[in-house]
Motif scaffolding. Structure first.
Motif, short mmCIF file in Angstrom:
data_model
loop_
_atom_site.label_atom_id
_atom_site.label_comp_id
_atom_site.label_asym_id
_atom_site.label_seq_id
_atom_site.Cartn_x
_atom_site.Cartn_y
_atom_site.Cartn_z
N LEU A 6 0.95 -1.26 -0.10
CA LEU A 6 0.03 -0.06 -0.08
C LEU A 6 0.91 1.29 -0.01
O LEU A 6 2.07 1.21 0.53
N ALA A 7 0.32 2.42 -0.73
CA ALA A 7 0.91 3.72 -0.52
C ALA A 7 -0.03 4.33 0.09
O ALA A 7 -1.28 4.29 0.02
N PHE A 8 0.54 5.40 1.11
CA PHE A 8 -0.40 6.29 2.04
C PHE A 8 -0.11 7.73 1.53
O PHE A 8 0.77 8.13 1.33
N GLU A 13 -9.51 10.77 5.96
CA GLU A 13 -10.16 9.54 5.84
C GLU A 13 -9.35 8.48 6.31
O GLU A 13 -10.02 7.40 6.92
N ARG A 14 -8.18 8.42 5.68
CA ARG A 14 -7.34 7.33 6.12
C ARG A 14 -7.37 6.96 7.78
O ARG A 14 -7.31 5.81 8.16
N ASP A 43 5.81 5.58 7.42
CA ASP A 43 4.27 5.85 7.18
C ASP A 43 3.89 6.13 5.91
O ASP A 43 2.82 6.62 5.79
N SER A 44 4.92 5.89 4.83
CA SER A 44 4.35 6.18 3.39
C SER A 44 3.60 5.07 2.83
O SER A 44 3.11 5.22 1.78
N THR A 70 -10.12 3.60 0.82
CA THR A 70 -10.38 4.61 1.39
C THR A 70 -9.48 5.79 0.77
O THR A 70 -8.38 5.39 0.59
N PRO A 71 -9.94 6.97 0.60
CA PRO A 71 -9.17 8.00 0.13
C PRO A 71 -7.83 7.96 0.97
O PRO A 71 -7.95 7.83 2.42
N GLY A 72 -6.66 8.11 0.42
CA GLY A 72 -5.27 8.15 1.15
C GLY A 72 -4.82 6.72 1.28
O GLY A 72 -3.60 6.74 1.76
N VAL A 73 -5.45 5.82 0.48
CA VAL A 73 -4.96 4.51 0.72
C VAL A 73 -4.99 4.03 -0.76
O VAL A 73 -5.88 3.98 -1.40
N GLU A 74 -3.87 3.49 -1.45
CA GLU A 74 -3.83 2.91 -2.48
C GLU A 74 -3.06 1.61 -2.81
O GLU A 74 -1.78 1.60 -2.19
N VAL A 75 -3.81 0.87 -3.24
CA VAL A 75 -2.93 -0.47 -3.42
C VAL A 75 -1.98 -0.39 -4.61
O VAL A 75 -2.47 -0.38 -5.59
#
Length: 86
Positions: A6-8, A13-14, A43-44, A70-75
Motif C-alpha cells: 500500500l501507499a499512503f 479518511e485514512r 508511514d508512507s 479509502t481516500p489516502g490508501v492505494e494498493v
C-alpha cells in the motif's frame, strides 16, 4: 501466499478508517489468513502478507475491507509469493 503493498497519503479518511481495518486484520490473523502486516517506518505505506489459496480468495478479503478503497490508501502492488522459510 500473497504480498499486498500500500501507499499512503495524509488524507484524514485514512486515519479514521484505520482502527476498523486493524481490527479486521487482527481477526484474519487469528484465522491464519494474515501472516503479518504493518506500515513502513516512515508511514508512507504498508505491506501485508496474506495466506490464502488463490487470487480470488485474496480479492474477496480486500473487497471486504473498505480501508483498501479509502481516500489516502492505494494498493500499489499485489504479488504472489512462494517463501521457502516461514
Amino acid at each position: 501466499m500473497w504480498i499486498v503493498e500500500l501507499a499512503f497519503t495524509d488524507a484524514p479518511e485514512r486515519f479514521a478508517a484505520r482502527p476498523a481495518h486493524r481490527q479486521l486484520l487482527t481477526a484474519l490473523h487469528a484465522e491464519g489468513k494474515v501472516r503479518m502486516s504493518g506500515p513502513f517506518a516512515d508511514d508512507s505505506g504498508a505491506v501485508l502478507v496474506f495466506d490464502v489459496p488463490d487470487r480470488a480468495a485474496l480479492d474477496d478479503l480486500l473487497a471486504a475491507d473498505p480501508y483498501f478503497t479509502t481516500p489516502g490508501v492505494e494498493v500499489v502492488a499485489v504479488r504472489e509469493w512462494a517463501p521457502f522459510l516461514t
